[in-house]
Motif scaffolding. Structure first.
Motif, PDB file in Angstrom:
ATOM      1  N   GLN A   1       0.852  -1.178   0.000  1.00  0.00           N
ATOM      2  CA  GLN A   1       0.000   0.000   0.000  1.00  0.00           C
ATOM      3  C   GLN A   1       0.896   1.239   0.000  1.00  0.00           C
ATOM      4  N   ILE A   2       0.441   2.280  -0.704  1.00  0.00           N
ATOM      5  CA  ILE A   2       1.236   3.493  -0.870  1.00  0.00           C
ATOM      6  C   ILE A   2       0.410   4.727  -0.548  1.00  0.00           C
ATOM      7  N   LYS A   3       1.058   5.681   0.107  1.00  0.00           N
ATOM      8  CA  LYS A   3       0.462   6.998   0.292  1.00  0.00           C
ATOM      9  C   LYS A   3       1.431   8.007  -0.321  1.00  0.00           C
ATOM     10  N   SER A   4       0.957   8.780  -1.283  1.00  0.00           N
ATOM     11  CA  SER A   4       1.834   9.692  -2.010  1.00  0.00           C
ATOM     12  C   SER A   4       1.098  10.967  -2.387  1.00  0.00           C
ATOM     13  N   HIS A   5       1.844  12.082  -2.435  1.00  0.00           N
ATOM     14  CA  HIS A   5       1.254  13.353  -2.845  1.00  0.00           C
ATOM     15  C   HIS A   5       0.815  13.308  -4.310  1.00  0.00           C
TER      16      HIS A   5
ATOM     17  N   GLU B   1      -9.742   3.696   4.063  1.00  0.00           N
ATOM     18  CA  GLU B   1     -10.402   4.814   4.743  1.00  0.00           C
ATOM     19  C   GLU B   1      -9.400   5.854   5.223  1.00  0.00           C
ATOM     20  N   ASP B   2      -8.160   5.420   5.518  1.00  0.00           N
ATOM     21  CA  ASP B   2      -7.153   6.376   5.983  1.00  0.00           C
ATOM     22  C   ASP B   2      -6.240   6.852   4.850  1.00  0.00           C
ATOM     23  N   GLY B   3      -6.666   6.654   3.589  1.00  0.00           N
ATOM     24  CA  GLY B   3      -6.000   7.293   2.464  1.00  0.00           C
ATOM     25  C   GLY B   3      -4.857   6.555   1.811  1.00  0.00           C
TER      26      GLY B   3
END
Length: 449
Positions: free
Chosen positions: A309-313, A328-330
């Motif tokens: 899983q990745i969170k990136s701008h 749910e947490d992006g």
């Protein structure tokens, strides 16, 4: 407005070559003039501003100038490769709610307007309301239906604010592919040179590298395999190459070993990117390693139940025609199954492609890597097929350069694999084919089998 930082860099490097196309060099000064010309022409069409526009083209200095001109007008651009069949173009245009069509023809363009009710998709409306340029890309659909991916282009542009060393690069990935967009803006933001090939074939690539002293080659593992089979490296002087980067699909270990042996002085490394997040900064453990670290400003990774899983701008806003892949947490659920070793990960394959043989998991890339070592095998694609006892079994579609019968090859294959794979991973069903087993994006085409 949105591309001012690029224009400033172009202006400081006016005499440098920006694009080589059809054996002709185009400078950054030329590119500035072309952008200004297109922008003045587009001013005549007030309705284009902040609209959804299909840009039908392949790489050329004119399509590049038009893309930048449309983005500067705040358009949401849907790049459409000119080789797509009419039915698929129409499907994509309907899904993306395209309002206008721009088609590049040589050094000119034509604009058509579509009679459409106002745009309804909330992601497209969000971009329009924010006055942000956008990008709509369609996933390759190699294992299912293509998804329409919506990006805020201002977020994608942020990663190119830092200027890198300029290089001569072949933009191998297609104009409508996130890898192609990344290469394009990587080169332009560093005021390097795009060396455009007219045909995506090993011989054309080899000839172009030799003729124009290309320094960097971003490709797929499938293309590297064809490059090796064709022995292009024996036919052309490729000594100018400094880097070969690969991504977009899992690299077979056997192919990585072979390319490193042939190019010992070339930096070979893995990139990681998805249409949903763009191409992220990455670092291979070493040239012969399939372990890679994904990093970058504003980039976070985590592994949940074996899935990256990745969170990136730079993450997309969402899909137009599919459920959201965000938690749910992006966090973006990539669908890539991985192993972890400290800060490094090894990509095993797509979760959707796992073959379940009586409870045992089989990743196609592992089997493909072994089958590629069999003499006479040019291409191979492994997938699942049903089995009454085990639920699924391993199936291999193979393209050979020998005259063997299916029975002869099956015997040779099983003997070869006996000490290299557990019995449940050895293909139980084999199909011989003369067809190419890759898409026009040079990714394995699992739809064919």
């Amino acid at each position: 407005m949105y591309i001012n930082f690029l224009i400033d860099r172009f202006d400081k490097n006016k005499k440098d070559c920006a694009v080589i196309w059809n054996d002709k060099e185009y400078t950054y000064d030329w590119l500035i003039q072309c952008i200004q010309h297109f922008k003045s022409q587009l001013q005549k069409y007030k309705e284009l501003e902040k609209s959804v526009v299909s840009l039908e083209a392949d790489y050329s200095p004119y399509s590049i100038a038009m893309l930048l001109s449309l983005l500067d007008r705040g358009c949401i651009v849907v790049p459409t490769h000119d080789s797509l069949v009419k039915a698929i173009k129409e499907e994509y245009n309907d899904i993306a709610e395209v309002e206008h069509f721009v088609k590049i023809k040589g050094d000119n363009f034509e604009i058509k307007h579509k009679k459409i009710k106002s745009v309804k998709n909330k992601l497209l409306l969000q971009l329009k309301n924010q006055h942000h340029p956008g990008l709509v890309l369609f996933s390759s659909g190699t294992t299912g239906r293509s998804k329409a991916i919506v990006h805020d282009f201002t977020l994608l542009l942020n990663k190119f604010s830092e200027r890198r060393n300029p290089k001569r690069i072949i933009p191998f990935m297609l104009f409508d592919h996130i890898g192609g967009i990344n290469t394009l803006f990587q080169v332009l933001s560093s005021t390097g040179c795009l060396v455009i090939i007219q045909e995506r074939s090993p011989l054309e690539v080899g000839k172009t590298i030799e003729k124009y002293k290309v320094q960097a080659l971003p490709v797929t593992p499938t293309f590297i395999n064809l490059f090796l089979i064709n022995e292009t490296y024996r036919k052309y002087d490729l000594s100018s190459l400094e880097t070969i980067s690969y991504g977009s699909e899992v690299m077979p270990e056997s192919t990585l070993k072979a390319i490193n042996e042939i190019f010992p002085n070339v930096k070979i490394f893995q990139t990681y990117g998805l249409s949903e997040v763009g191409v992220l900064s990455s670092k291979s453990k070493h040239a012969a390693s399939l372990w890679v670290k994904v990093w970058g400003e504003g980039v976070k990774t985590r592994i949940v139940d074996g899935v990256l899983q990745i969170k990136s701008h730079s993450s997309m806003l969402g899909y137009i025609n599919a459920p959201s892949p965000f938690t749910e947490d992006g966090w973006l659920i990539t669908g890539d199954m991985v192993e972890q070793d400290g800060e490094y990960i090894r990509i095993l394959g797509r979760k959707s492609e796992i073959i379940n043989v009586g409870g045992e998991k089989v990743f196609p890339a592992e089997v493909e890597s072994v089958l590629r070592l069999i003499s006479g095998v040019e291409e191979v694609v492994v997938s699942a097929t049903t089995n009454a006892i085990t639920g699924q079994m391993v199936k291999a579609a193979v393209r050979l350069n020998t005259n063997e019968s299916l029975g002869e090859f099956r015997i040779r294959m099983r003997n070869f694999c006996r000490d290299k794979l557990p019995a449940y991973k050895i293909p139980q069903k084999v199909v011989l084919t003369s067809k190419e087993l890759h898409t026009n994006r040079f990714k394995k085409n699992r739809k064919l089998i």
